[in-house]
Design a protein around this motif. Structure first.
Motif, PDB file in Angstrom:
ATOM      1  N   LEU A  25      73.238  70.104 -12.908  1.00 57.20           N
ATOM      2  CA  LEU A  25      73.578  69.724 -13.529  1.00 57.20           C
ATOM      3  C   LEU A  25      75.315  68.221 -12.255  1.00 57.20           C
ATOM      4  O   LEU A  25      74.504  68.964 -11.292  1.00 57.20           O
ATOM      5  N   ARG A  26      75.112  67.281 -13.057  1.00 63.50           N
ATOM      6  CA  ARG A  26      75.215  66.039 -12.173  1.00 63.50           C
ATOM      7  C   ARG A  26      76.059  65.314 -12.618  1.00 63.50           C
ATOM      8  O   ARG A  26      76.235  65.200 -14.255  1.00 63.50           O
ATOM      9  N   GLY A  27      77.468  65.065 -12.795  1.00 63.33           N
ATOM     10  CA  GLY A  27      77.861  64.112 -12.962  1.00 63.33           C
ATOM     11  C   GLY A  27      78.573  62.735 -12.135  1.00 63.33           C
ATOM     12  O   GLY A  27      78.194  62.882 -11.358  1.00 63.33           O
ATOM     13  N   ALA A  54      71.987  67.193 -16.868  1.00 57.19           N
ATOM     14  CA  ALA A  54      71.537  67.942 -16.954  1.00 57.19           C
ATOM     15  C   ALA A  54      71.040  68.693 -17.102  1.00 57.19           C
ATOM     16  O   ALA A  54      69.425  68.105 -18.167  1.00 57.19           O
ATOM     17  N   GLN A  55      70.088  69.686 -16.712  1.00 53.53           N
ATOM     18  CA  GLN A  55      68.285  70.279 -16.124  1.00 53.53           C
ATOM     19  C   GLN A  55      68.172  71.391 -16.406  1.00 53.53           C
ATOM     20  O   GLN A  55      68.981  72.097 -14.934  1.00 53.53           O
ATOM     21  N   ARG A  87      66.269  68.662 -20.626  1.00 59.36           N
ATOM     22  CA  ARG A  87      66.569  67.617 -20.616  1.00 59.36           C
ATOM     23  C   ARG A  87      68.701  67.562 -21.074  1.00 59.36           C
ATOM     24  O   ARG A  87      68.296  66.694 -22.273  1.00 59.36           O
ATOM     25  N   PHE A  88      69.345  67.265 -20.812  1.00 61.00           N
ATOM     26  CA  PHE A  88      70.130  66.150 -21.403  1.00 61.00           C
ATOM     27  C   PHE A  88      71.064  64.881 -20.923  1.00 61.00           C
ATOM     28  O   PHE A  88      71.218  65.962 -19.591  1.00 61.00           O
ATOM     29  N   GLN A  89      71.296  64.499 -21.183  1.00 64.11           N
ATOM     30  CA  GLN A  89      72.297  63.397 -20.589  1.00 64.11           C
ATOM     31  C   GLN A  89      73.424  62.689 -21.155  1.00 64.11           C
ATOM     32  O   GLN A  89      72.818  61.891 -22.628  1.00 64.11           O
TER      33      GLN A  89
END
Length: 81
Positions: free
Chosen positions: A2-4, A43-44, A58-60
């Motif tokens: 998870l990256r923001g 998110a992956q 995967r979601f962006q």
């Protein structure tokens, strides 16, 4: 995973050409302000199924907020006629 990401940016002193003045000769009180607010999240997730199968998700999501403001009051000195 998870990256923001968040990246704010404010630019002041943008000259506006609508006052019939040459570029570079506007007073600071006659300039504008521009504000960006960028936001992104990623998110992956990865699964291994057996010896030869992989499943991925995967979601962006990303968003940009933009504001543009003219100066609407003087910070000091006198008001022009």
């Amino acid at each position: 995973m998870l990256r923001g990401n968040v990246s704010p940016s404010t630019v002041t002193g943008i000259e506006v050409g609508g006052q019939d003045q040459p570029f570079g000769q506007n007073a600071y009180s006659r300039t504008s302000r521009q504000t960006y607010r960028d936001f992104a999240i990623t998110a992956q997730d990865t699964w291994t199924l057996g010896n030869n199968k992989v499943n991925e998700f995967r979601f962006q999501y990303a968003r940009r907020g933009l504001s543009y403001f003219f100066k609407h009051r003087h910070t000091g000195g006198f008001d022009p006629p």
